[in-house]
Design a protein around this motif. Structure first.
Motif, PDB file in Angstrom:
ATOM      1  N   UNK A  25       0.681  -1.083   0.149  1.00 32.46           N
ATOM      2  CA  UNK A  25       0.205   0.041   0.243  1.00 32.46           C
ATOM      3  C   UNK A  25       1.098   1.193   0.110  1.00 32.46           C
ATOM      4  N   UNK A  26       2.018   1.349   0.883  1.00 33.44           N
ATOM      5  CA  UNK A  26       2.758   2.465   0.755  1.00 33.44           C
ATOM      6  C   UNK A  26       3.294   2.706  -0.755  1.00 33.44           C
ATOM      7  N   UNK A  27       3.869   1.668  -1.303  1.00 40.56           N
ATOM      8  CA  UNK A  27       4.345   1.922  -2.528  1.00 40.56           C
ATOM      9  C   UNK A  27       3.486   2.566  -3.557  1.00 40.56           C
ATOM     10  N   UNK A  28       2.129   2.259  -3.535  1.00 35.39           N
ATOM     11  CA  UNK A  28       1.030   2.549  -4.218  1.00 35.39           C
ATOM     12  C   UNK A  28       0.846   4.142  -3.944  1.00 35.39           C
ATOM     13  N   UNK A  29       0.663   4.537  -2.698  1.00 26.47           N
ATOM     14  CA  UNK A  29       0.408   5.816  -2.141  1.00 26.47           C
ATOM     15  C   UNK A  29       1.670   6.622  -2.585  1.00 26.47           C
ATOM     16  N   UNK A  30       2.851   6.388  -2.618  1.00 28.02           N
ATOM     17  CA  UNK A  30       4.107   7.093  -3.075  1.00 28.02           C
ATOM     18  C   UNK A  30       3.981   7.357  -4.500  1.00 28.02           C
ATOM     19  N   UNK A  31       3.687   6.291  -5.234  1.00 23.40           N
ATOM     20  CA  UNK A  31       3.731   6.500  -6.609  1.00 23.40           C
ATOM     21  C   UNK A  31       2.587   7.577  -7.014  1.00 23.40           C
ATOM     22  N   UNK A  32       1.240   7.377  -6.516  1.00 19.04           N
ATOM     23  CA  UNK A  32       0.284   8.304  -6.797  1.00 19.04           C
ATOM     24  C   UNK A  32       0.367   9.713  -6.109  1.00 19.04           C
ATOM     25  N   UNK A  33       1.086   9.872  -5.055  1.00 18.13           N
ATOM     26  CA  UNK A  33       1.356  11.061  -4.327  1.00 18.13           C
ATOM     27  C   UNK A  33       2.692  11.228  -3.870  1.00 18.13           C
ATOM     28  N   UNK A  34       3.451  11.604  -4.990  1.00 17.05           N
ATOM     29  CA  UNK A  34       5.094  11.512  -4.614  1.00 17.05           C
ATOM     30  C   UNK A  34       5.423  12.581  -3.557  1.00 17.05           C
ATOM     31  N   UNK A  35       4.487  13.817  -3.802  1.00 14.68           N
ATOM     32  CA  UNK A  35       5.082  14.842  -2.877  1.00 14.68           C
ATOM     33  C   UNK A  35       4.431  15.075  -1.668  1.00 14.68           C
ATOM     34  N   UNK A  36       3.624  13.580  -1.317  1.00 12.28           N
ATOM     35  CA  UNK A  36       2.640  13.931  -0.044  1.00 12.28           C
ATOM     36  C   UNK A  36       3.556  13.230   1.080  1.00 12.28           C
ATOM     37  N   UNK A  37       2.999  13.808   2.323  1.00  5.26           N
ATOM     38  CA  UNK A  37       3.333  13.123   3.342  1.00  5.26           C
ATOM     39  C   UNK A  37       2.310  12.152   4.150  1.00  5.26           C
ATOM     40  N   UNK A  38       2.650  11.103   4.541  1.00  8.49           N
ATOM     41  CA  UNK A  38       1.582   9.987   5.067  1.00  8.49           C
ATOM     42  C   UNK A  38       2.316   9.330   6.214  1.00  8.49           C
ATOM     43  N   UNK A  39       1.199   8.872   6.908  1.00 10.05           N
ATOM     44  CA  UNK A  39       1.554   7.787   7.881  1.00 10.05           C
ATOM     45  C   UNK A  39       0.274   6.928   7.884  1.00 10.05           C
ATOM     46  N   UNK A  40       0.695   5.595   7.505  1.00 17.04           N
ATOM     47  CA  UNK A  40       0.061   4.570   7.411  1.00 17.04           C
ATOM     48  C   UNK A  40       0.137   3.705   8.403  1.00 17.04           C
ATOM     49  N   UNK A  41      -0.950   3.328   9.075  1.00 14.37           N
ATOM     50  CA  UNK A  41      -0.932   2.398  10.547  1.00 14.37           C
ATOM     51  C   UNK A  41      -1.640   1.106  10.168  1.00 14.37           C
ATOM     52  N   UNK A  42      -1.223  -0.037  10.498  1.00 13.18           N
ATOM     53  CA  UNK A  42      -1.615  -1.138  10.455  1.00 13.18           C
ATOM     54  C   UNK A  42      -2.492  -1.613  11.740  1.00 13.18           C
ATOM     55  N   UNK A  43      -3.749  -1.414  11.719  1.00  9.65           N
ATOM     56  CA  UNK A  43      -4.535  -1.566  13.065  1.00  9.65           C
ATOM     57  C   UNK A  43      -5.123  -3.016  13.177  1.00  9.65           C
TER      58      UNK A  43
END
Length: 82
Positions: free
Chosen positions: A1-19
């Protein structure tokens, strides 16, 4: 999921948590340990979008992952300065 987010939003900052661990045994828990996630993402491209449009943009970037392997994804999407 992280790689998909980086590809779609390259200049975004994000925090992905596995709950997933806190949902063990609940509906949607498939035992994989990757069923429930929370995402906080800040991206300039969200500026001018409402909450629903932002969530749709994130879901589109993730393709069929939500609803297939991922049972639940809580999304908090903001533009810089919000």
């Amino acid at each position: 999921m992280e790689s998909m987010l980086r590809a779609a939003f390259p200049d975004a900052t994000f925090d992905l948590s596995n709950d997933s661990a806190s949902h063990h045994g609940h509906a949607g828990d498939d035992g994989s340990g990757e069923s429930h996630f929370s995402l906080t993402i800040e991206w300039a491209g969200f500026s001018g979008m409402d909450r629903v449009a932002r969530q749709r943009t994130v879901n589109k970037a993730l393709g069929d992952l939500p609803g297939q392997r991922v049972h639940a994804l809580a999304i908090k999407a903001t533009a810089p300065g919000e």
